[in-house]
Structure formats: C-alpha cells, structure tokens
Design a protein around this motif. Sequence first.
Motif, PDB file in Angstrom:
ATOM      1  N   LEU A   9      43.225  38.114  55.917  1.00  0.00           N
ATOM      2  CA  LEU A   9      42.095  38.234  54.900  1.00  0.00           C
ATOM      3  C   LEU A   9      42.619  39.147  53.686  1.00  0.00           C
ATOM      4  O   LEU A   9      42.145  38.893  52.572  1.00  0.00           O
ATOM      5  N   LYS A  58      44.811  37.084  51.327  1.00  0.00           N
ATOM      6  CA  LYS A  58      43.888  35.977  50.472  1.00  0.00           C
ATOM      7  C   LYS A  58      43.453  36.809  49.311  1.00  0.00           C
ATOM      8  O   LYS A  58      43.331  36.365  48.249  1.00  0.00           O
ATOM      9  N   VAL A  59      42.806  37.923  49.493  1.00  0.00           N
ATOM     10  CA  VAL A  59      42.126  38.712  48.255  1.00  0.00           C
ATOM     11  C   VAL A  59      43.146  39.262  47.392  1.00  0.00           C
ATOM     12  O   VAL A  59      43.091  39.380  46.155  1.00  0.00           O
ATOM     13  N   GLY A 116      45.194  35.857  45.936  1.00  0.00           N
ATOM     14  CA  GLY A 116      44.501  34.899  45.136  1.00  0.00           C
ATOM     15  C   GLY A 116      44.336  33.466  45.740  1.00  0.00           C
ATOM     16  O   GLY A 116      43.991  32.416  45.400  1.00  0.00           O
ATOM     17  N   TYR A 117      45.312  33.600  46.654  1.00  0.00           N
ATOM     18  CA  TYR A 117      45.443  32.067  47.679  1.00  0.00           C
ATOM     19  C   TYR A 117      44.511  32.101  48.719  1.00  0.00           C
ATOM     20  O   TYR A 117      44.854  32.176  49.659  1.00  0.00           O
ATOM     21  N   TYR A 118      43.260  31.954  48.297  1.00  0.00           N
ATOM     22  CA  TYR A 118      42.030  31.915  49.375  1.00  0.00           C
ATOM     23  C   TYR A 118      42.210  30.888  50.411  1.00  0.00           C
ATOM     24  O   TYR A 118      41.580  30.845  51.437  1.00  0.00           O
ATOM     25  N   SER A 156      51.988  33.568  43.471  1.00  0.00           N
ATOM     26  CA  SER A 156      50.893  33.518  42.624  1.00  0.00           C
ATOM     27  C   SER A 156      51.099  34.016  41.425  1.00  0.00           C
ATOM     28  O   SER A 156      50.594  33.349  40.187  1.00  0.00           O
ATOM     29  N   TYR A 182      47.807  43.215  44.575  1.00  0.00           N
ATOM     30  CA  TYR A 182      46.463  42.952  44.038  1.00  0.00           C
ATOM     31  C   TYR A 182      46.386  43.424  42.419  1.00  0.00           C
ATOM     32  O   TYR A 182      46.047  42.670  41.651  1.00  0.00           O
TER      33      TYR A 182
END
Length: 248
Positions: free
Chosen positions: A143, A146-147, A150-152, A192, A231
């Motif tokens: 989780l 992902k945040v 940005g590769y959700y 990313s 992030y």
Amino acid sequence: MYKNKKIAVVIPAYNEEVLIKSTVLTLPSFIDKIIVINDASLDKTKAVLDKIKIKKLKVISHKENKGVGSAITTGYKYSLKNNIDYTVVIGADGQMEPKELKPMLDFIIKKDLDYVKGNRFLKPWTLKDMPIARLLGSLFLNLMTKVATGYYFIGDPQSGYTIISLSTLKKLKLDDIYPRYGYPNDMLGKLSKINAKVKDFPISAIYKDEESGLKPLKIIIPYTKLLLKIYKERKGLWLLRKNQIFLF
C-alpha cells in the motif's frame, strides 16, 4: 539468446552456500550470462561458486558487504557494459521458479515494456506457506509503495523477480539507487521518475527452510522514511513538470 535478444540473470548472494548452486544450475539453457554478485559472504558461498564450471557464469565479489540493492546494481552495470538486451534478477535462495522466466520474457518483449516484476499475490494459492509476519509486512509495504511511486496498479513491491530492458537501464542513475533492503521500492520510485512502463506478472511463492533476513517489525520505520522520500521526490518532479508546461 532468446528471440534474438541477449539475456543475463543477476543473482545477489550473501551467505547462500546451501542454495546458490541449485539456483545457478536450474536456470534455463538460453540464458547468455549468469552474473552472481557475492556480497562479501561470510560462509562458503564463494567456494561453492568456484566449483561450478560453466562458461556463462560470471562471479563478481564485493570486498565488503554493501547490501542487496548494491549487489544488483553491480550486476546491472555489467549488463550495461556488455549491452545485454534484458537483465533478469532472481534471488539466490531458491524462492523463484526458473520455469516462469520464459513467459516473463515473452511478456516484456511482446508488450514492449521497460520493467516487469513478479507478483506473488496474483497466485494467492501459492502463499499458504508465507510466514504471517512477512505477509502482513508485505501488504503494508504494498500500500505504501503504491502511494509513494504512483504505480497504483503494481503490487507485491518486495518481489525480487524482475526483468529490465537495456534502454531503461541506460536512463537510470544506478549509483543513486538504495543499496539495501529498500532497493525494490526505491527502484520503482526511480522508474516512476522516468515514466517507465512497468507491469506485474504472476509468479509462484516458494518457501523452503531458509530464514529470511527481512524482519517486518524492524523495517517498518526505515521503509516508511524511504517511501516518504520517494513520494516527496515524485511530487516535486510532478510540480516541476506542471510548471514547465504552464510556462511554455
């Protein structure tokens, strides 16, 4: 070669005297180069490797332990130098199924992707032997990653079964990649930044008698700090690109 592409497998190894030989010998025959990075092992890993007489085997030994991320980076640099079209990374602990390598290569080549990583959660029936602490830790990091990146649509970020293209390796600043256990998360962060095309591929979860060096309760705080850094860097780059679009 595989489909006219040069293929290398990078294997980071630290104290893997028990499983490193079987890991090397069970790789598919079409592999052009097997690059084992002995990360200053304290056991007989180097001695075991020295007894494996295969021309395609290249052993690179670190004089001091630098971490799994650094070991993989050393392998990537070898692939760059030798113009390897696709570089696979697998663990030295026998937890990755060699038979899944061919379909993974077909996937990255056919889809023209930059990076493909294995996802054990896409084969949930193989997770029955995963230690509960590792499972919970993986879900938490899943989780958070992902945040952060940005590769959700990407899951199981801790999976070490990956394939990267030569063109993508050329775009990365390999010396900036996190050197230790946070490597796979940081790698996704770096990918990313360059807008790399990344996809998951279903793989099996294989667990034997070895003890993982990854202790979920001990890594939550340092991983959280790393993911916050990823992030912030991603958001900062997004704002920069947005401002550039606005200005021009």
